[in-house]
Design an enzyme around this catalytic site. Sequence first.
Site, mmCIF file in Angstrom:
data_model
loop_
_atom_site.group_PDB
_atom_site.id
_atom_site.type_symbol
_atom_site.label_atom_id
_atom_site.label_comp_id
_atom_site.label_asym_id
_atom_site.label_seq_id
_atom_site.Cartn_x
_atom_site.Cartn_y
_atom_site.Cartn_z
ATOM 1 N N LYS A 101 0.859 -1.190 0.000
ATOM 2 C CA LYS A 101 0.000 0.000 0.000
ATOM 3 C C LYS A 101 0.898 1.243 0.000
ATOM 4 O O LYS A 101 2.071 1.159 0.392
ATOM 5 C CB LYS A 101 -0.951 -0.027 1.201
ATOM 6 C CG LYS A 101 -0.273 0.017 2.580
ATOM 7 C CD LYS A 101 -0.173 1.427 3.117
ATOM 8 C CE LYS A 101 0.420 1.472 4.500
ATOM 9 N NZ LYS A 101 0.729 2.829 4.948
ATOM 10 N N GLU A 135 1.219 7.169 16.502
ATOM 11 C CA GLU A 135 2.668 7.078 16.350
ATOM 12 C C GLU A 135 3.313 8.283 17.015
ATOM 13 O O GLU A 135 2.806 9.406 16.888
ATOM 14 C CB GLU A 135 3.055 7.043 14.874
ATOM 15 C CG GLU A 135 2.464 5.883 14.102
ATOM 16 C CD GLU A 135 2.806 5.950 12.627
ATOM 17 O OE1 GLU A 135 2.098 6.678 11.895
ATOM 18 O OE2 GLU A 135 3.786 5.306 12.213
ATOM 19 N N ASP A 191 -2.700 7.109 4.017
ATOM 20 C CA ASP A 191 -1.633 6.256 4.531
ATOM 21 C C ASP A 191 -2.126 5.266 5.574
ATOM 22 O O ASP A 191 -1.610 4.145 5.656
ATOM 23 C CB ASP A 191 -0.524 7.126 5.132
ATOM 24 C CG ASP A 191 0.741 6.341 5.440
ATOM 25 O OD1 ASP A 191 1.146 5.528 4.596
ATOM 26 O OD2 ASP A 191 1.324 6.548 6.527
ATOM 27 N N HIS A 231 -5.240 0.392 6.926
ATOM 28 C CA HIS A 231 -5.106 -0.226 8.245
ATOM 29 C C HIS A 231 -6.364 -0.070 9.101
ATOM 30 O O HIS A 231 -6.904 -1.048 9.630
ATOM 31 C CB HIS A 231 -3.927 0.382 9.008
ATOM 32 C CG HIS A 231 -2.601 0.181 8.352
ATOM 33 N ND1 HIS A 231 -2.317 -0.893 7.544
ATOM 34 C CD2 HIS A 231 -1.461 0.935 8.386
ATOM 35 C CE1 HIS A 231 -1.069 -0.802 7.108
ATOM 36 N NE2 HIS A 231 -0.541 0.288 7.607
#
Length: 484
Positions: free
Chosen positions: A142, A210, A229, A234
């Site tokens: 991805k 993160e 992203d 995800h």
Amino acid sequence: MSFDLVLFGGTGDLAWRKLMPALFQAFRHGTLPEGGRIIGVARDDLSHEQYRALIASRFGGVELAKRPSEDEFARFAAMLHFLRMDLSRPEDYARLSSMLNERQADTVVMYVATAPSLFTTVCEQLASAGLNQPQVRIVLEKPLGHDLASNRAINETVRHSFQEKQVFRIDHYLGKPSVQNLFALRFGNALFEPLWRRENISNIQITIAEDLGVEKRGAFYDQTGALRDMVQNHALQLLCAIGMEPPINAHADAIRDEKLKVLRSLKPWTAETLSQHVVRGQYTAGGVNGTAVPGYREESGVDPQSRTETFVALRTEIANWRWAGVPFYLRTGKRLASRDARIVVTFRPAPHAIFKAPMGAANRLVINLQPRDGLELHLLAQGQDNRRNAQSLSPVQLDLDFDRRFGSERVGAYERLLLDVIDGRLNLFVRSDEQEEAWRWVEPILDAWKSDAQGPRPYVAGTWGPSASSAMIAREGLCWSEEA
């Protein structure tokens, strides 16, 4: 079983940071089939020995327990080979074909760890060179495309070159032990299924946080952003794992059919819900773990006037009989207060309270994804401090830490997925119609942002994102899990 694994982008960041360590761990664990070759492909002018030396030097950045000894690496390095290629030149694919024809491997894996702009070129050139035979499997990283149209274009090219059963669209979150155990928890036990519905669940939160910034990926990230992203792949895959109906069996298409139904059931966006239920942010200079860090616009490779989001929080619902009315909150961001990925399922309170419980206490199931894998079940019980008041309850938790229970040498996400590709198991990979449905759902958000003059809301690095994120969830009397 013999195999050849061709790694396009063999000297790139993903290769040495994730893929080579994962392949080495499979070799160390004895699960990587013997007689295999790992062929790094890149434009660098390297010999086999120079490539092996380059990979050896990169293992210095791997955590100590996963570093190879000299003898271990020497045995692993015997599998490593290198081929210089310009991915736009048909004659270079002919050279690859000749190298692969030196022996007839049972399985050939083409792992495309390159910029997404090269996906169609690689697929077309492989087909032209006859490298799309039934024993060939292609792995695509991805993000697959920049929007719905580009994703469709890539998938159309792939379909012309390979059968769907040959295509492994990788999302490494699906390889995490805790996500695999989420499927086992739901569909291998009778305990939770009767509770897994709107009558018993108050809300569900999915957080992928993160503490790092964009690191050396500034130029790439500035063209991508957190929505593309992280959310489109995800986060939505985790939502599917939580929300899907039990599949009829454990076969790949049965599982992926149910995930597709979830994506198609997500409430469509309106102008009102886009303004109320989506928050985007961008980090400014601050401090993370006691260290001063720059703002996003000061990062290398980032446009000083960038409007790219580094944080997204949103609220959605799955519009079906099981989940109607249950809010799902998704949140992801960079330079947040800590590295923390988790799913929190909050159950509704008991219908009639006969005990006193602390304000805000609730039964919760927490699926921890990082930095540690595990499950926590939060309950209310009478503790030792309640001996004088038998009608008062205190929070307690049952904690299953996968590292303590199963050992720290468990199979990592990329290791598991790479072995699945070699073995031809598609269960933990994304089908093209899933991927397109996910793009279709996020595209109205991207379109709305194009015409939004305000841009992303600033938040200080080392915090939990813009205050609008907390305000969004507070409107329903809730708070994010770390605030609970």
